[in-house]
Scaffold this motif. Structure first.
Motif, PDB file in Angstrom:
ATOM      1  N   THR A   7       2.852  -0.110  -3.728  1.00  0.00           N
ATOM      2  CA  THR A   7       1.904   0.936  -3.330  1.00  0.00           C
ATOM      3  C   THR A   7       0.414   0.469  -2.759  1.00  0.00           C
ATOM      4  OG1 THR A   7       3.225   2.335  -4.495  1.00  0.00           O
ATOM      5  CG2 THR A   7       1.063   3.277  -3.966  1.00  0.00           C
ATOM      6  N   GLU A   8      -0.089  -0.487  -3.641  1.00  0.00           N
ATOM      7  CA  GLU A   8      -1.308  -0.849  -3.450  1.00  0.00           C
ATOM      8  C   GLU A   8      -1.396  -1.712  -1.873  1.00  0.00           C
ATOM      9  OE1 GLU A   8      -5.207  -0.860  -3.624  1.00  0.00           O
ATOM     10  OE2 GLU A   8      -3.902   0.035  -5.309  1.00  0.00           O
ATOM     11  N   ASN A   9      -0.389  -2.289  -1.483  1.00  0.00           N
ATOM     12  CA  ASN A   9      -0.403  -3.168  -0.370  1.00  0.00           C
ATOM     13  C   ASN A   9      -0.226  -2.159   0.697  1.00  0.00           C
ATOM     14  OD1 ASN A   9      -0.818  -5.513  -1.170  1.00  0.00           O
ATOM     15  ND2 ASN A   9       1.522  -6.387  -1.249  1.00  0.00           N
ATOM     16  N   ARG A  10       0.596  -0.973   0.619  1.00  0.00           N
ATOM     17  CA  ARG A  10       0.631   0.107   1.508  1.00  0.00           C
ATOM     18  C   ARG A  10      -0.650   0.559   1.710  1.00  0.00           C
ATOM     19  NH1 ARG A  10       4.378   5.598   1.315  1.00  0.00           N
ATOM     20  NH2 ARG A  10       4.136   5.992   3.515  1.00  0.00           N
ATOM     21  N   ARG A  11      -1.375   0.916   0.678  1.00  0.00           N
ATOM     22  CA  ARG A  11      -2.720   1.492   0.679  1.00  0.00           C
ATOM     23  C   ARG A  11      -3.684   0.818   1.506  1.00  0.00           C
ATOM     24  NH1 ARG A  11      -2.259   3.667  -5.240  1.00  0.00           N
ATOM     25  NH2 ARG A  11      -1.816   5.887  -4.843  1.00  0.00           N
ATOM     26  N   LYS A  12      -3.793  -0.426   1.245  1.00  0.00           N
ATOM     27  CA  LYS A  12      -4.444  -1.312   2.113  1.00  0.00           C
ATOM     28  C   LYS A  12      -4.130  -1.414   3.400  1.00  0.00           C
ATOM     29  CE  LYS A  12      -5.381  -4.751  -1.790  1.00  0.00           C
ATOM     30  NZ  LYS A  12      -5.006  -5.978  -2.390  1.00  0.00           N
ATOM     31  N   ARG A  13      -2.829  -1.416   3.884  1.00  0.00           N
ATOM     32  CA  ARG A  13      -2.484  -1.408   5.228  1.00  0.00           C
ATOM     33  C   ARG A  13      -2.838  -0.137   5.910  1.00  0.00           C
ATOM     34  NH1 ARG A  13       1.877   0.905   7.193  1.00  0.00           N
ATOM     35  NH2 ARG A  13       3.175   1.013   5.203  1.00  0.00           N
ATOM     36  N   LEU A  14      -2.577   1.086   5.050  1.00  0.00           N
ATOM     37  CA  LEU A  14      -3.147   2.176   5.998  1.00  0.00           C
ATOM     38  C   LEU A  14      -4.576   2.297   5.811  1.00  0.00           C
ATOM     39  CD1 LEU A  14      -0.711   4.749   4.147  1.00  0.00           C
ATOM     40  CD2 LEU A  14      -0.669   3.919   6.323  1.00  0.00           C
ATOM     41  N   ARG A  15      -5.403   1.616   4.882  1.00  0.00           N
ATOM     42  CA  ARG A  15      -6.841   1.618   4.997  1.00  0.00           C
ATOM     43  C   ARG A  15      -7.352   0.928   6.408  1.00  0.00           C
ATOM     44  NH1 ARG A  15      -8.156   0.699   0.172  1.00  0.00           N
ATOM     45  NH2 ARG A  15      -8.386   2.797  -0.295  1.00  0.00           N
ATOM     46  N   PHE A  16      -6.510  -0.100   6.652  1.00  0.00           N
ATOM     47  CA  PHE A  16      -7.027  -0.913   7.888  1.00  0.00           C
ATOM     48  C   PHE A  16      -6.576  -0.290   9.020  1.00  0.00           C
ATOM     49  CE2 PHE A  16      -5.729  -3.879  11.144  1.00  0.00           C
ATOM     50  CZ  PHE A  16      -6.871  -4.929  11.113  1.00  0.00           C
ATOM     51  N   ARG A  17      -5.480   0.370   9.222  1.00  0.00           N
ATOM     52  CA  ARG A  17      -5.002   1.292  10.293  1.00  0.00           C
ATOM     53  C   ARG A  17      -5.902   2.471  10.423  1.00  0.00           C
ATOM     54  NH1 ARG A  17       0.668   3.511  10.413  1.00  0.00           N
ATOM     55  NH2 ARG A  17      -0.046   4.299  12.289  1.00  0.00           N
ATOM     56  N   GLN A  45       2.115  11.911  -0.458  1.00  0.00           N
ATOM     57  CA  GLN A  45       0.948  11.973   0.606  1.00  0.00           C
ATOM     58  C   GLN A  45       0.672  10.963   1.550  1.00  0.00           C
ATOM     59  OE1 GLN A  45      -1.606  13.093  -2.936  1.00  0.00           O
ATOM     60  NE2 GLN A  45      -2.089  15.075  -1.865  1.00  0.00           N
ATOM     61  N   LEU A  46       1.071   9.777   0.651  1.00  0.00           N
ATOM     62  CA  LEU A  46       1.082   8.438   1.536  1.00  0.00           C
ATOM     63  C   LEU A  46       1.790   8.558   2.828  1.00  0.00           C
ATOM     64  CD1 LEU A  46       0.708   5.814  -1.106  1.00  0.00           C
ATOM     65  CD2 LEU A  46      -0.952   6.511   0.422  1.00  0.00           C
ATOM     66  N   ASP A  47       3.080   9.086   2.609  1.00  0.00           N
ATOM     67  CA  ASP A  47       3.908   9.407   3.746  1.00  0.00           C
ATOM     68  C   ASP A  47       3.454  10.234   4.774  1.00  0.00           C
ATOM     69  OD1 ASP A  47       5.900   7.714   2.574  1.00  0.00           O
ATOM     70  OD2 ASP A  47       7.173   9.551   1.691  1.00  0.00           O
ATOM     71  N   ARG A  48       2.816  11.449   4.462  1.00  0.00           N
ATOM     72  CA  ARG A  48       2.312  12.397   5.531  1.00  0.00           C
ATOM     73  C   ARG A  48       1.024  11.573   5.964  1.00  0.00           C
ATOM     74  NH1 ARG A  48       4.082  15.633   1.070  1.00  0.00           N
ATOM     75  NH2 ARG A  48       2.108  15.783  -0.048  1.00  0.00           N
ATOM     76  N   TYR A  49       0.137  10.981   5.238  1.00  0.00           N
ATOM     77  CA  TYR A  49      -0.705  10.159   5.781  1.00  0.00           C
ATOM     78  C   TYR A  49      -0.338   9.426   7.076  1.00  0.00           C
ATOM     79  CZ  TYR A  49      -5.287   8.114   6.688  1.00  0.00           C
ATOM     80  OH  TYR A  49      -6.522   7.720   7.439  1.00  0.00           O
ATOM     81  N   GLU A  50       0.632   8.505   6.519  1.00  0.00           N
ATOM     82  CA  GLU A  50       1.075   7.554   7.571  1.00  0.00           C
ATOM     83  C   GLU A  50       1.488   8.213   8.760  1.00  0.00           C
ATOM     84  OE1 GLU A  50       3.438   3.160   7.692  1.00  0.00           O
ATOM     85  OE2 GLU A  50       3.548   4.809   5.943  1.00  0.00           O
ATOM     86  N   ALA A  51       2.282   9.237   8.558  1.00  0.00           N
ATOM     87  CA  ALA A  51       2.671   9.867  10.012  1.00  0.00           C
ATOM     88  C   ALA A  51       1.610  10.675  10.652  1.00  0.00           C
ATOM     89  CB  ALA A  51       3.601  11.248   9.230  1.00  0.00           C
ATOM     90  N   LEU A  52       0.517  11.012   9.934  1.00  0.00           N
ATOM     91  CA  LEU A  52      -0.629  11.542  10.759  1.00  0.00           C
ATOM     92  C   LEU A  52      -1.252  10.386  11.421  1.00  0.00           C
ATOM     93  CD1 LEU A  52      -2.366  13.972  10.846  1.00  0.00           C
ATOM     94  CD2 LEU A  52      -3.680  13.188   8.965  1.00  0.00           C
ATOM     95  N   LEU A  53      -1.415   9.066  10.915  1.00  0.00           N
ATOM     96  CA  LEU A  53      -1.705   7.987  11.809  1.00  0.00           C
ATOM     97  C   LEU A  53      -1.019   7.742  12.844  1.00  0.00           C
ATOM     98  CD1 LEU A  53      -2.946   5.532   8.783  1.00  0.00           C
ATOM     99  CD2 LEU A  53      -4.446   6.893  10.270  1.00  0.00           C
ATOM    100  N   ASP A  54       0.262   8.149  13.120  1.00  0.00           N
ATOM    101  CA  ASP A  54       1.040   7.923  14.293  1.00  0.00           C
ATOM    102  C   ASP A  54       0.681   8.926  15.156  1.00  0.00           C
ATOM    103  OD1 ASP A  54       2.186   5.679  13.208  1.00  0.00           O
ATOM    104  OD2 ASP A  54       4.019   6.855  12.263  1.00  0.00           O
ATOM    105  N   VAL A  55      -0.099  10.098  15.013  1.00  0.00           N
ATOM    106  CA  VAL A  55      -0.344  10.866  16.070  1.00  0.00           C
ATOM    107  C   VAL A  55      -1.255  10.346  16.858  1.00  0.00           C
ATOM    108  CG1 VAL A  55      -1.569  13.338  16.419  1.00  0.00           C
ATOM    109  CG2 VAL A  55       0.070  12.921  14.549  1.00  0.00           C
ATOM    110  N   PRO A  56      -1.345  10.493  18.348  1.00  0.00           N
ATOM    111  CA  PRO A  56      -2.208   9.900  19.220  1.00  0.00           C
ATOM    112  C   PRO A  56      -3.870  10.398  18.919  1.00  0.00           C
ATOM    113  CG  PRO A  56      -0.391  10.845  20.467  1.00  0.00           C
ATOM    114  CD  PRO A  56      -0.204  11.410  19.037  1.00  0.00           C
ATOM    115  N   GLU A  57      -4.688   9.514  18.875  1.00  0.00           N
ATOM    116  CA  GLU A  57      -5.971   9.691  18.466  1.00  0.00           C
ATOM    117  C   GLU A  57      -6.661  10.950  19.078  1.00  0.00           C
ATOM    118  OE1 GLU A  57      -9.858   7.082  19.250  1.00  0.00           O
ATOM    119  OE2 GLU A  57      -8.341   5.838  17.955  1.00  0.00           O
ATOM    120  N   PRO A  58      -6.653  11.127  20.491  1.00  0.00           N
ATOM    121  CA  PRO A  58      -7.189  12.491  20.788  1.00  0.00           C
ATOM    122  C   PRO A  58      -6.735  13.635  20.402  1.00  0.00           C
ATOM    123  CG  PRO A  58      -6.697  10.983  22.710  1.00  0.00           C
ATOM    124  CD  PRO A  58      -6.020  10.259  21.461  1.00  0.00           C
TER     125      PRO A  58
END
Length: 92
Positions: A7-17, A45-58
């Motif tokens: 979980t901690e590595n996942r948080r770090k990866r998502l923070r980087f993204r 919530q991490l799952d939902r946030y990761e999916a949100l990061l996949d939405v195009p930036e604009p």
């Protein structure tokens, strides 16, 4: 999430993204949001946030600015937190 990822590595990866979205504006917004909230997010919530990061930036930027509203698939707690997030520039 990879099966062996902690979980901690996942948080770090998502923070980087979050800090490397593409435009400086989105880097600051999403990176600051991640710094403020990822530590408190559970797996779902991490799952939902990761999916949100996949939405195009604009698209996400338009949600943040209120130009459009998120579709039903993204009408959840994490998106609502993002939209309510008050960004403060460093040093202010």
């Amino acid at each position: 999430m990879k099966d062996s990822e902690t979980t901690e590595n996942r948080r770090k990866r998502l923070r980087f993204r979050s800090w490397h979205r593409g435009t400086k504006e989105m880097d600051l917004l999403m990176g600051s949001f991640a710094d403020a909230h990822l530590g408190d997010f559970g797996k779902d919530q991490l799952d939902r946030y990761e999916a949100l990061l996949d939405v195009p930036e604009p698209v996400v930027y338009d949600w943040i600015l209120g130009r459009t509203t998120p579709p039903a698939d993204y009408d959840h707690d994490v998106t609502k937190l993002l939209l309510a997030f008050e960004f403060h520039a460093p040093g202010r």
